[in-house]
Design a protein around this motif. Structure first.
Motif, PDB file in Angstrom:
ATOM      1  N   TRP A  58       0.872  -1.179   0.000  1.00 47.42           N
ATOM      2  CA  TRP A  58       0.000   0.000   0.000  1.00 47.42           C
ATOM      3  C   TRP A  58       0.908   1.227   0.000  1.00 47.42           C
ATOM      4  CZ3 TRP A  58      -0.347   4.383   2.857  1.00 47.42           C
ATOM      5  CH2 TRP A  58      -1.475   5.173   2.674  1.00 47.42           C
ATOM      6  N   GLY A  59       0.576   2.209  -0.798  1.00 44.75           N
ATOM      7  CA  GLY A  59       1.405   3.407  -0.854  1.00 44.75           C
ATOM      8  C   GLY A  59       0.615   4.624  -1.250  1.00 44.75           C
ATOM      9  N   THR A  60       1.150   5.780  -0.932  1.00 45.81           N
ATOM     10  CA  THR A  60       0.531   7.045  -1.305  1.00 45.81           C
ATOM     11  C   THR A  60       1.573   8.143  -1.262  1.00 45.81           C
ATOM     12  OG1 THR A  60      -1.362   8.517  -0.900  1.00 45.81           O
ATOM     13  CG2 THR A  60      -0.122   7.762   1.023  1.00 45.81           C
ATOM     14  N   GLU A  61       1.199   9.287  -1.783  1.00 43.29           N
ATOM     15  CA  GLU A  61       1.970  10.513  -1.622  1.00 43.29           C
ATOM     16  C   GLU A  61       1.114  11.502  -0.851  1.00 43.29           C
ATOM     17  OE1 GLU A  61       3.592  12.296  -5.097  1.00 43.29           O
ATOM     18  OE2 GLU A  61       4.606  10.478  -5.781  1.00 43.29           O
ATOM     19  N   LEU A  62       1.765  12.320  -0.044  1.00 42.09           N
ATOM     20  CA  LEU A  62       1.053  13.354   0.694  1.00 42.09           C
ATOM     21  C   LEU A  62       1.125  14.670  -0.072  1.00 42.09           C
ATOM     22  CD1 LEU A  62       2.086  12.740   4.421  1.00 42.09           C
ATOM     23  CD2 LEU A  62       0.118  11.843   3.171  1.00 42.09           C
ATOM     24  N   LYS A  63       0.076  15.440   0.006  1.00 42.09           N
ATOM     25  CA  LYS A  63       0.044  16.769  -0.587  1.00 42.09           C
ATOM     26  C   LYS A  63      -0.600  17.732   0.397  1.00 42.09           C
ATOM     27  CE  LYS A  63      -4.465  16.375  -2.841  1.00 42.09           C
ATOM     28  NZ  LYS A  63      -5.233  16.575  -4.105  1.00 42.09           N
ATOM     29  N   LEU A  64      -0.415  19.016   0.166  1.00 44.94           N
ATOM     30  CA  LEU A  64      -1.058  20.033   0.984  1.00 44.94           C
ATOM     31  C   LEU A  64      -2.469  20.269   0.465  1.00 44.94           C
ATOM     32  CD1 LEU A  64       1.872  22.619   1.275  1.00 44.94           C
ATOM     33  CD2 LEU A  64       1.130  20.971   3.003  1.00 44.94           C
ATOM     34  N   ASN A  65      -3.420  20.498   1.372  1.00 46.29           N
ATOM     35  CA  ASN A  65      -4.790  20.706   0.919  1.00 46.29           C
ATOM     36  C   ASN A  65      -5.100  22.173   0.621  1.00 46.29           C
ATOM     37  OD1 ASN A  65      -5.006  21.886   3.423  1.00 46.29           O
ATOM     38  ND2 ASN A  65      -6.664  20.580   4.165  1.00 46.29           N
ATOM     39  N   ARG A  66      -4.092  23.060   0.806  1.00 50.82           N
ATOM     40  CA  ARG A  66      -4.248  24.462   0.426  1.00 50.82           C
ATOM     41  C   ARG A  66      -2.980  24.897  -0.315  1.00 50.82           C
ATOM     42  NH1 ARG A  66      -6.646  28.172   5.204  1.00 50.82           N
ATOM     43  NH2 ARG A  66      -7.183  29.434   3.368  1.00 50.82           N
TER      44      ARG A  66
END
Length: 462
Positions: A167-175
Motif C-alpha cells: 500500500w502506498g501514497t503521496e502526501l500533498k497540501l490541501n491548500r
C-alpha cells in the motif's frame, strides 16, 4: 482605397466536407501552429529525457544516522541542517541545462521500520556526502554516520506479487503552498516549555511492526530559489485588502495587441456617437490603503503565519509513504491507519494540512480494480526506489526549513520508542597521558618528552 475580402473559396470548400475545410485552412497558413505544437512537444520530451539521464548517471550514497540516546538537542538543530543544504542550489548555465540536462539534485530524508527496527537515513548524491556529514556533525557531534546498502531491493518490483502486498501514497497540501502546516514551536507548552514531540506517535506506530512488515517514509527535498515566495506575498496582500499585482498569462500577453486595437477602435466609435468611454478605476484601487486594522485575530494570525513561512528557506518536497509486508502478516489497520493518523498532528485548521493524493494512492473502485491497483503499486514502488522528484502526483509541495524539521527530526530523550537505532556510547578523545611507544618501551607521554630534552650544562652558575 477599397479593400475587398473574398470569402467565396472558403464557402465553396465548406459546402463540400469538413476535410476539405481543414485542408483549405492548412495550406493557407494552418500548418504553422501544427509545426509549432510538434516542435514544442519534441523539445519538452527531449528535455525531460536528458534531465532524467543526468540524474540517473549520478552516484548516490545512503547514510544511516544514529544519535545518542540522551539526545539533548532541540528540533531547531535539525532545522539548521536543512538550512545548510540550501547551499547545494545551483541552476547551471544555458549550455548545462539544455544541452547536458543539468538540473537540481535532490536529497531524500527517510524513516524506515524494518520489522519494527527503526532507522533514520539520508540518500544523497555522493559529491554532497561531505555537506551532509558536516551539517549533521555540526549539530550532533556525537552522532554516528554509516554508509549502508539500499533497503528497497528487498521487495519485488512487479505487482501483484505472490509473496508481498503493498500500500502506498503521496502526501500533498490541501491548500496553497503559502499556508504553513503546524510546526514544532506550536508543540511546545507556553508555560511549562515542555515539548510534546510529534515524532513520538509516528515512531511508536513504526516500532509495532511485526517481522515481515515494513513502513517506509520518504521526504525528497530539492533546493530551490526564492521565486516561490511571491505567491505568499500575493496571498498575504489579498488577505489584508492591499492591491494584488496581476501577472498576465501567456494567452493574455498574446492577445494584448488585439485588445489594444479593438479598444482604440471602440473609443473612436463611442466618441463619434457622443458617448463617454468607460474606464476602470484601476489607479484608485491601487491607492486604497490596506484593511489590516480591520482583520480579526484569526485572520491576522494567518497573515503572520504566511509571512513567517516565506521568511525562511524553502524546498520543493515530495513525501511518499509505503507499507509493504508479506501477505500472511499484511494488515492495513495496523500499518496504514496509524501512520496516516500520526500525520494529522501537523494539521492547522486555519492554515494547512497533509492529505493523501488520491490519484497515486493504491486504491481503486468499481471497474478493473485489481489491474488498476497493481499498476499504481508498480508506479509508487518505482518512484520510491528512485527517490524521484518528478514521478507521482503533480509537482509536489513547498515546505520551508521549519516545516521539514517538524516532520523529520531525531527523537528527543523523552521519546521511548524501544527499537530506534541510536548510539550506545559516546566517543571521546584519547587521554593525554596515554603511553606511547619509544624504541622497545612504552613510556607515558610526559616521560618520553622529558627524555629527549637536552641536559643542562655542567658549568651552569649557581
Amino acid at each position: 482605397m477599397d479593400i475587398t475580402i473574398d470569402f467565396a473559396p472558403f464557402f465553396d470548400a465548406a459546402a463540400n466536407s469538413p476535410l476539405t475545410v481543414g485542408w483549405f485552412l492548412f495550406i493557407r497558413g494552418g500548418w504553422i501552429p501544427v509545426i509549432v505544437v510538434i516542435l514544442s512537444t519534441f523539445w519538452h520530451v527531449r528535455l525531460r529525457n536528458i534531465r532524467a539521464a543526468y540524474l540517473h548517471h549520478l552516484s548516490y550514497t545512503i547514510l544511516a544516522i544514529d544519535v545518542p540516546k540522551l539526545n539533548e538537542q532541540s528540533t531547531r538543530a535539525v532545522e539548521q541542517i536543512f538550512a545548510q543544504l540550501a547551499g547545494a542550489f545551483s541552476s547551471g548555465n544555458l549550455i548545462e541545462r539544455y544541452l547536458h540536462g543539468k538540473n537540481q539534485e535532490s536529497f531524500s530524508f527517510e524513516i524506515v521500520s524494518l520489522g519494527g527496527y527503526i532507522q533514520f537515513l539520508v540518500r544523497t548524491p555522493t559529491h554532497f556526502r561531505d555537506l551532509i556529514e558536516a551539517a549533521i556533525y555540526a549539530q550532533y557531534p556525537d552522532a554516528e554516520i554509516t554508509e549502508v546498502e539500499d533497503y528497497t531491493g528487498t521487495i519485488p518490483r512487479q505487482y501483484p506479487s505472490d509473496e508481498f502486498d503493498l500500500w502506498g501514497t503521496e502526501l500533498k497540501l490541501n491548500r496553497k503552498n503559502a499556508y504553513p502546516i503546524r510546526t514544532y514551536p506550536q508543540f511546545e507548552h507556553t508555560l511549562t516549555q515542555k515539548f510534546a514531540d510529534p515524532m513520538a506517535a509516528l515512531l511508536e506506530i513504526m516500532s509495532h511492526m511485526h517481522p515481515g512488515e515494513n513502513i517506509w517514509i520518504q521526504w525528497v527535498v530539492t533546493p530551490i530559489g526564492d521565486g516561490w515566495k511571491e505567491e505568499g506575498i500575493q496571498v498575504a496582500k489579498k488577505l489584508i485588502g492591499a492591491h494584488v499585482k496581476h501577472s498576465p498569462t501567456l494567452t493574455e500577453r498574446a492577445l494584448q495587441p488585439v485588445r489594444s486595437v479593438t479598444g482604440g477602435a471602440s473609443e473612436v466609435l463611442l466618441h463619434g456617437l457622443g458617448i463617454a468611454p468607460f474606464h476602470e478605476e484601476g489607479a484608485a484601487a491601487k491607492d486604497m490603503p490596506s484593511q489590516i486594522q480591520y482583520l480579526s485575530p484569526g485572520e491576522r494570525a494567518i497573515v503572520e503565519a504566511i509571512e513567517a513561512k516565506i521568511s525562511k528557506v524553502g524546498f520543493h518536497t515530495k513525501c511518499r509513504i509505503v507499507y509493504v509486508a508479506k501477505k500472511e502478516v499484511f494488515d492495513k489497520a495496523r500499518g496504514v491507519v496509524g501512520a496516516l493518523g500520526a500525520f494529522s498532528q501537523f494539521s492547522a485548521l486555519n492554515l494547512n494540512s497533509f492529505e493523501p493524493a488520491g490519484k497515486v494512492t493504491t486504491k481503486a473502485n468499481y471497474f478493473f480494480t485489481t489491474k488498476r491497483i497493481a499498476k499504481r503499486q508498480r508506479k509508487i514502488a518505482r518512484a520510491f526506489r528512485l527517490r524521484s522528484k518528478e514521478l507521482g502526483w503533480g509537482h509536489g509541495m513547498i515546505l520551508n526549513t521549519e516545516e521539514l524539521a517538524t516532520v523529520w527530526h531525531f527523537p528527543i530523550a523523552e521519546v521511548k520508542a524501544p527499537l530506534v537505532k541510536m548510539t550506545e556510547a559516546k566517543k571521546g578523545e584519547p587521554p593525554s597521558e596515554l603511553p606511547i611507544e619509544t624504541g622497545t618501551l612504552l613510556l607515558p607521554y610526559e616521560t618520553a618528552q622529558d627524555e629527549i630534552k637536552a641536559a643542562p650544562p655542567e658549568n651552569l652558575p649557581l
